[in-house]
Design a protein around this motif. Sequence first.
Motif, mmCIF file in Angstrom:
data_model
loop_
_atom_site.group_PDB
_atom_site.id
_atom_site.type_symbol
_atom_site.label_atom_id
_atom_site.label_comp_id
_atom_site.label_asym_id
_atom_site.label_seq_id
_atom_site.Cartn_x
_atom_site.Cartn_y
_atom_site.Cartn_z
ATOM 1 N N UNK A 148 49.282 -51.234 52.321
ATOM 2 C CA UNK A 148 48.860 -52.403 52.282
ATOM 3 C C UNK A 148 47.279 -52.498 53.025
ATOM 4 N N UNK A 149 47.246 -51.591 54.267
ATOM 5 C CA UNK A 149 45.950 -51.421 54.658
ATOM 6 C C UNK A 149 44.584 -50.981 53.866
ATOM 7 N N UNK A 150 44.923 -50.319 52.614
ATOM 8 C CA UNK A 150 43.844 -49.821 51.828
ATOM 9 C C UNK A 150 43.238 -51.391 51.137
ATOM 10 N N UNK A 151 43.882 -52.257 50.931
ATOM 11 C CA UNK A 151 43.460 -53.306 50.507
ATOM 12 C C UNK A 151 43.165 -54.487 51.422
ATOM 13 N N UNK A 152 44.106 -54.717 52.477
ATOM 14 C CA UNK A 152 43.966 -55.829 53.380
ATOM 15 C C UNK A 152 43.244 -55.190 54.645
ATOM 16 N N UNK A 153 42.260 -55.864 55.062
ATOM 17 C CA UNK A 153 41.535 -55.355 56.317
ATOM 18 C C UNK A 153 42.142 -55.498 57.451
ATOM 19 N N UNK A 154 41.986 -54.416 58.249
ATOM 20 C CA UNK A 154 42.420 -54.694 59.641
ATOM 21 C C UNK A 154 44.246 -54.526 59.755
ATOM 22 N N UNK A 155 44.655 -54.075 58.592
ATOM 23 C CA UNK A 155 46.386 -54.228 58.417
ATOM 24 C C UNK A 155 46.984 -52.752 58.816
ATOM 25 N N UNK A 156 45.892 -51.942 59.326
ATOM 26 C CA UNK A 156 46.721 -50.648 59.634
ATOM 27 C C UNK A 156 47.876 -50.887 60.762
ATOM 28 N N UNK A 157 47.555 -51.689 61.559
ATOM 29 C CA UNK A 157 48.558 -52.142 62.730
ATOM 30 C C UNK A 157 48.759 -53.650 62.512
ATOM 31 N N UNK A 158 49.669 -53.909 62.529
ATOM 32 C CA UNK A 158 50.286 -55.394 62.404
ATOM 33 C C UNK A 158 49.807 -56.375 63.240
ATOM 34 N N UNK A 159 49.645 -55.719 64.494
ATOM 35 C CA UNK A 159 49.196 -56.586 65.779
ATOM 36 C C UNK A 159 47.478 -56.742 65.466
ATOM 37 N N UNK A 160 46.849 -55.585 65.154
ATOM 38 C CA UNK A 160 45.411 -55.855 64.960
ATOM 39 C C UNK A 160 45.108 -56.930 63.659
ATOM 40 N N UNK A 161 46.001 -56.559 62.889
ATOM 41 C CA UNK A 161 45.798 -57.889 61.539
ATOM 42 C C UNK A 161 45.947 -59.217 62.119
ATOM 43 N N UNK A 162 47.013 -59.549 62.842
ATOM 44 C CA UNK A 162 47.231 -60.620 63.479
ATOM 45 C C UNK A 162 45.875 -61.196 64.163
ATOM 46 N N UNK A 163 45.517 -60.511 65.066
ATOM 47 C CA UNK A 163 44.305 -60.953 65.984
ATOM 48 C C UNK A 163 43.130 -61.022 64.832
ATOM 49 N N UNK A 164 42.928 -60.268 64.156
ATOM 50 C CA UNK A 164 41.829 -60.046 63.307
ATOM 51 C C UNK A 164 41.766 -61.396 62.353
ATOM 52 N N UNK A 165 43.070 -61.753 61.851
ATOM 53 C CA UNK A 165 42.846 -63.111 61.118
ATOM 54 C C UNK A 165 42.932 -64.540 61.821
ATOM 55 N N UNK A 166 42.742 -64.182 62.855
ATOM 56 C CA UNK A 166 42.545 -65.772 63.727
ATOM 57 C C UNK A 166 41.146 -65.820 64.095
ATOM 58 N N UNK A 167 40.221 -65.047 63.558
ATOM 59 C CA UNK A 167 38.805 -65.116 63.696
ATOM 60 C C UNK A 167 38.419 -66.403 62.870
ATOM 61 N N UNK A 168 37.203 -66.800 63.183
ATOM 62 C CA UNK A 168 36.713 -67.995 62.559
ATOM 63 C C UNK A 168 36.004 -67.463 61.090
ATOM 64 N N UNK A 169 35.546 -66.345 61.064
ATOM 65 C CA UNK A 169 35.026 -65.662 59.842
ATOM 66 C C UNK A 169 35.312 -64.296 59.689
ATOM 67 N N UNK A 170 35.944 -63.798 58.769
ATOM 68 C CA UNK A 170 36.173 -62.397 58.536
ATOM 69 C C UNK A 170 36.351 -61.959 56.909
ATOM 70 N N UNK A 171 36.331 -60.484 56.744
ATOM 71 C CA UNK A 171 36.591 -60.135 55.384
ATOM 72 C C UNK A 171 37.982 -59.870 55.400
ATOM 73 N N UNK A 172 38.646 -60.813 54.548
ATOM 74 C CA UNK A 172 40.272 -60.534 54.382
ATOM 75 C C UNK A 172 40.720 -59.331 53.661
ATOM 76 N N UNK A 173 39.803 -59.047 52.506
ATOM 77 C CA UNK A 173 40.553 -58.105 51.679
ATOM 78 C C UNK A 173 39.485 -57.753 50.570
#
Length: 206
Positions: free
Chosen positions: A127-152
């Motif tokens: 998954x983390x090869x396509x979904x940014x910040x998802x190598x660790x689920x906790x990091x992805x959850x924090x990352x996806x709470x930003x106002x602007x970010x690259x998702x995938x």
Amino acid sequence: MIFDLFALLNEKAFSHPSTITAALLNNDSLRLTVRGCGWWKDRPTYANGGAILSFSGISGGTLDIRALLDLEDDEALGNFEVTRSDDLDWARPTTFSLYCSQPLPEPLAVYDVVERWVERSHGVKAVHDFLHGSARLSTFLAYSNADFFMLATGPESLRTLLADELARQEVRHQFEPSGGYADSRYLVRLAENTWFFCESATLEPT
């Protein structure tokens, strides 16, 4: 006679026993000396074959020569497979970068979309090869709470799935074109967690 492995494996079924007796890795080429069932023959028997498997133009993947040679059983090529990369969704060229301009209400639903797509595609990537910040689920959850970010980033088939999911969640997003190149012509799987892309794959009986 030298056989193209992709064509050969589409004509004849690989079978055990199989033992790797020698391996030579040189720059982007790999030669494996194997013994066991001569599955490429018209009349194979239990142990009547020796061959050299040659792979050139190797790129990407995970290759541990020592681990391959340390295999003591007679099923050393436990997951042996040669497939065309253009037949694999996850190996197709990256066509997009996806940006979100608000937090994800349901980040785990997005994660699940990508995870299921990888599983359906029989990919060797994660998954983390396509979904940014998802190598660790906790990091992805924090990352996806930003106002602007690259998702995938990824190929066109993943773009469609993500667009549908973000529309369902009513998340503002935009796709930017992101040209990429397909991985090399063949995907080779030798054993569990041992795979790579290559430009040519051949078998030469010895």
